[in-house]
Design an enzyme around this catalytic site. Structure first.
Site, PDB file in Angstrom:
ATOM      1  N   CYS A 117       0.994  -1.118  -0.029  1.00 48.85           N
ATOM      2  CA  CYS A 117       0.192  -0.185   0.050  1.00 48.85           C
ATOM      3  C   CYS A 117       0.890   1.282  -0.221  1.00 48.85           C
ATOM      4  CB  CYS A 117      -0.941  -0.158   1.039  1.00 48.85           C
ATOM      5  SG  CYS A 117      -1.377  -1.381   2.388  1.00 48.85           S
ATOM      6  N   ARG A 135       7.446 -11.196   5.016  1.00 47.23           N
ATOM      7  CA  ARG A 135       6.407 -11.215   7.109  1.00 47.23           C
ATOM      8  C   ARG A 135       7.414 -12.033   7.567  1.00 47.23           C
ATOM      9  NH1 ARG A 135       0.850 -10.102   5.696  1.00 47.23           N
ATOM     10  NH2 ARG A 135       0.955  -8.342   4.335  1.00 47.23           N
ATOM     11  N   GLN A 161       1.252 -10.729  -3.496  1.00 51.24           N
ATOM     12  CA  GLN A 161      -0.196 -10.530  -3.899  1.00 51.24           C
ATOM     13  C   GLN A 161      -0.843 -10.384  -4.786  1.00 51.24           C
ATOM     14  OE1 GLN A 161       0.184  -7.209  -0.792  1.00 51.24           O
ATOM     15  NE2 GLN A 161      -1.666  -8.578   1.366  1.00 51.24           N
ATOM     16  N   ASP A 169      -2.768  -8.073  -5.541  1.00 50.56           N
ATOM     17  CA  ASP A 169      -2.705  -6.810  -4.840  1.00 50.56           C
ATOM     18  C   ASP A 169      -3.156  -5.596  -5.692  1.00 50.56           C
ATOM     19  OD1 ASP A 169      -3.066  -5.503  -2.329  1.00 50.56           O
ATOM     20  OD2 ASP A 169      -1.135  -5.229  -1.628  1.00 50.56           O
ATOM     21  N   HIS A 202      -4.670  -1.443  -4.861  1.00 54.15           N
ATOM     22  CA  HIS A 202      -5.726   0.071  -3.841  1.00 54.15           C
ATOM     23  C   HIS A 202      -6.661   1.103  -4.959  1.00 54.15           C
ATOM     24  CE1 HIS A 202      -2.119  -1.839  -1.654  1.00 54.15           C
ATOM     25  NE2 HIS A 202      -3.087  -1.216  -0.534  1.00 54.15           N
ATOM     26  N   LYS A 241     -14.871  -4.624   6.453  1.00 53.72           N
ATOM     27  CA  LYS A 241     -13.811  -5.323   5.440  1.00 53.72           C
ATOM     28  C   LYS A 241     -14.606  -6.112   4.998  1.00 53.72           C
ATOM     29  CE  LYS A 241     -11.800  -8.520   8.817  1.00 53.72           C
ATOM     30  NZ  LYS A 241     -10.227  -8.818   9.491  1.00 53.72           N
ATOM     31  N   HIS A 268      -7.691  -1.954  -0.215  1.00 46.00           N
ATOM     32  CA  HIS A 268      -7.249  -2.301  -0.254  1.00 46.00           C
ATOM     33  C   HIS A 268      -8.137  -3.649  -0.468  1.00 46.00           C
ATOM     34  CE1 HIS A 268      -4.601  -0.528   2.596  1.00 46.00           C
ATOM     35  NE2 HIS A 268      -6.028  -0.651   2.959  1.00 46.00           N
TER      36      HIS A 268
HETATM   37 ZN   LIG Z   1      -2.805  -2.941   0.833  1.00 45.39          ZN
END
Ligand SMILES: [Zn+2]
Ligand SMILES: [Zn+2]
Length: 704
Positions: free
Chosen positions: A378, A407, A425, A427, A429, A512, A558
């Protein structure tokens, strides 16, 4: 007078506080006999699971727990009670065989339970001991001893634990006290003072005889409090059910799960590799696994482009200051790799004699900057959004990246592709105006629906995390939250699958949506999330120019609905048991010439397949064709094209498929050369599931 409301709405009145068992008896003798526990709620919540001996001293709703619910389904509450009780029985049995073993912590889980134990110096339990342990457990169950609870005031309880000398139990008790417990409770398996007992909050089934079936499953190593620096423990897994039949179907499921284990199949099919020399929890995608991942990424990526997302690329590291602004550093230090320090800075600190501890503190305080392996994508995407002025007309800005993050997971928790230290991910945004949240959340979910549908994952559920109405910890104003929550709820409803609203499960920065998919053998896998965020736009002071020419704050969404490519592919390997649909399979067709005489025809077929972009090979080996078929079926190649002189003459191919039932696959019959090539191409193009209408397999397999 205590008024007890039963699940059917009827009310029973008791002159004095009844026990849950007495409530059951007042309903019927049969129920009293089959009762395992009760759920008692004083307000609108789901309530608390309690022993039958629990006294209900105020008006409440009470549901008596039995092995099966009224609709015949197995009660999760009953399994919880049975498994927790069985954990005690197993601990007692192990204590008989291994005197001096210390008990640490033993919770029930969704399909089993475990008990963490510290074995005396030089002693260890092995799988060879399971039979002995189970035999001792069977004796305890046969004795049908009651689970008897007694409570002690904190000081007396702590003194008792002190004298018994278990640091583990003392610590458990201290934590209960710190969490606000006003007394400590024990459960004796039988009579307090006479039989085995354990410090325990309960609840339990009324007696050991209620355990209908149990099994000691496996051993694993663990650490006290999950901390590698603390005591090394042995985790003993077991499970329990109300009936033998339930245990049997569980065993069958376990065998099936073993057959589908992505760690085993991943190795066998050479899809990925984990190398000690590279590092634990770091997945090496081999050529075959990379094909699967790439096909999925293309599929997802195409859909994102269709929805107006822009692809971006960002580096794997970023400055600490970036994460200080986002709030990821230093608060989540335990779950991250330590920061990276620049050369010059390192040299300077070394010359000052700076210790590691000082360095860490000075980095945390911001006195020294450094870099971090990114734990999230992000912040990078935010800086792209902020890199140019934005107007209301530009919104929403949708930035997508298959972004790799790192992580730190404890080594004991790492395994296969589902628990890793580095992962990519799916991912994206979305920077949106307040009025665009609903539509954008809907868009996110339409991709989920499409992709799950294409992969035949129809059994999934959705959890909508909402605010806890009694808490004030949330960022952003309440009217906006109401709208965002409604947007999530409405979007979830469009999926046509069950969804649950979970108050209190929202993050402090926004509501979420989570996805939990059930694989073909009924196991649940938590995948990714769509998350509304009011917080990061504030932390990074993001803005856009509104139609009113004033500055407005965007809202962020996200979304990584499939979680990570590692996890998703791991789940897919298990879902398909390694037999991917043709479009995803690393090798789609293997051409198998019967002998050298057909080599030219085989090569001609290969060239025709390749010209269509189909991943195909020819097995020119000297083995008999039956052997070649067996190998291809083991490698789970969707289609085998067997070609011999007669096929060449007639311009046909003899089509076979990997069979799920037979090791040599199934013979599908003959198909003209061109039709075969076109059929495979169409099946791939449409991303059809194996055997679905329209596939080559379905076209050829005629019902008798
Ligand atoms: Zn994010
Ligand atoms: Zn217990």
């Amino acid at each position: 007078m205590v008024r007890i409301t039963l699940p059917d709405g009827s009310v029973k009145e008791f002159a004095s506080a009844p026990t849950a068992g007495e409530v059951a008896a007042s309903i019927g003798a049969g129920l009293a006999k089959s009762a395992l526990g009760a759920r008692v709620s004083l307000n609108a919540t789901a309530g608390e699971l309690v022993d039958l001996s629990h006294r209900i001293d105020q008006d409440a709703k009470v549901a008596i727990i039995t092995a099966k619910n009224r609709d015949g389904t197995v009660s999760p509450d009953a399994l919880y009670l049975l498994r927790h009780s069985c954990a005690h029985i197993m601990a007692e049995a192990i204590g008989r065989i291994f005197p001096g073993v210390q008990l640490v912590y033993g919770p029930p889980l969704e399909t089993n339970f475990y008990y963490d134990m510290a074995f005396p110096e030089g002693k260890a339990m092995s799988t060879d001991d399971f039979e002995k342990v189970e035999a001792e457990m069977a004796k305890i169950v046969a004795e049908n001893r009651p689970f008897t609870r007694y409570d002690l005031p904190i000081d007396q309880g702590m003194a008792k634990l002190q004298s018994e000398g278990s640091k583990f139990k003392l610590d458990n008790a201290q934590r209960a006290v710190d969490a606000g417990s006003t007394a400590l409770s024990w459960y004796a398996t039988g009579e307090p003072g006479k039989n085995w007992e354990d410090l325990c909050r309960g609840p339990h089934v009324p007696a050991t005889g209620k355990i209908g079936a149990f099994k000691v499953l496996s051993l694993a190593s663990s650490y006290w409090k999950g901390d590698e620096k603390l005591d090394r423990l042995t985790r003993v897994y077991g499970t329990a059910f109300a009936t033998k039949e339930e245990l049997e179907s569980y065993n069958k499921l376990q065998d099936e799960a073993k057959r589908r284990d992505h760690r085993v199949l991943g190795k066998q099919l050479r899809l990925f590799h984990i190398d000690e020399m590279v590092g634990q929890g770091l997945i090496l995608w081999t050529p075959k696994g990379s094909i699967v991942r790439n096909e999925l990424q293309n599929f997802i990526g195409n859909e994102l482009r269709r929805q107006g997302y822009f692809q971006v690329y960002t580096p794997h590291i970023g400055k600490l200051d970036l994460y200080r602004t986002s709030g990821h550093f230093p608060y989540y230090r335990e779950s991250q790799y330590p920061p990276i320090v620049e050369h010059d800075e390192m040299a300077r600190l070394a010359s000052e004699g700076c210790t590691c501890g000082e360095l860490s503190n000075r980095m945390a305080s911001g006195e020294i900057d450094g870099y971090m392996l990114k734990p999230m994508n992000c912040p990078h995407h935010i800086r792209i959004f902020a890199s140019e002025p934005r107007s209301y007309r530009d919104m929403p800005v949708r930035l997508a990246e298959f972004g790799t993050v790192y992580r730190w997971e404890q080594s004991g928790e790492i395994g296969g592709m589902t628990r890793v230290r580095g992962f990519t991910q799916d991912d994206a945004h979305l920077f949106v105006r307040e009025d665009q949240i609903a539509e954008e959340v809907l868009g996110c979910l339409s991709i989920v629906k499409l992709i799950f549908g294409t992969l035949g994952m129809h059994d999934y559920r959705v959890r909508v995390g909402l605010r806890d109405p009694d808490s004030a910890k949330y960022v952003g104003d309440s009217a906006n939250w109401d709208k965002a929550e409604a947007a999530c709820r409405n979007a979830a409803a469009t999926l046509g699958v069950p969804y649950s609203e979970e108050p209190g499960e929202a993050a402090f920065y926004g509501p979420k949506i989570d996805f939990v998919v059930k694989d073909v053998i009924g196991r649940s896998w938590q995948l990714g999330t769509v998350q509304v965020d009011y917080n990061l736009p504030i932390r990074f002071d993001l803005s856009y120019a509104g139609a009113d020419n004033k500055t407005h704050r965007p809202v962020m969404i996200h979304r990584a609905p499939f979680g990570s490519m590692e996890r998703f592919v791991g789940v897919l390997i298990e879902h398909f048991a390694g037999a991917f649909p043709c479009w995803l399979n690393p090798e789609q067709v293997r051409v198998l010439p019967i002998s050298e005489k057909s080599a030219d025809y085989a090569n001609e077929l290969l060239a025709a397949l390749k010209a269509k972009g189909i991943r195909a090979t020819v097995d020119h080996g000297n083995d008999r064709v039956q052997a070649k078929i067996k190998v291809a079926a083991e490698e789970k190649i969707p289609y085998m094209a067997v070609v011999g002189p007669r096929d060449a003459e007639g311009r046909v191919v003899s089509v076979r498929t990997r069979g799920s039932m037979t090791p040599e696959g199934a013979n599908l019959g003959e198909m003209p050369f061109d039709a075969f090539v076109a059929g495979i191409a169409a099946e791939i193009e449409q991303r059809l599931l194996s055997g679905a209408p329209g596939t080559v397999q379905a076209n050829l397999t005629k019902p008798v």
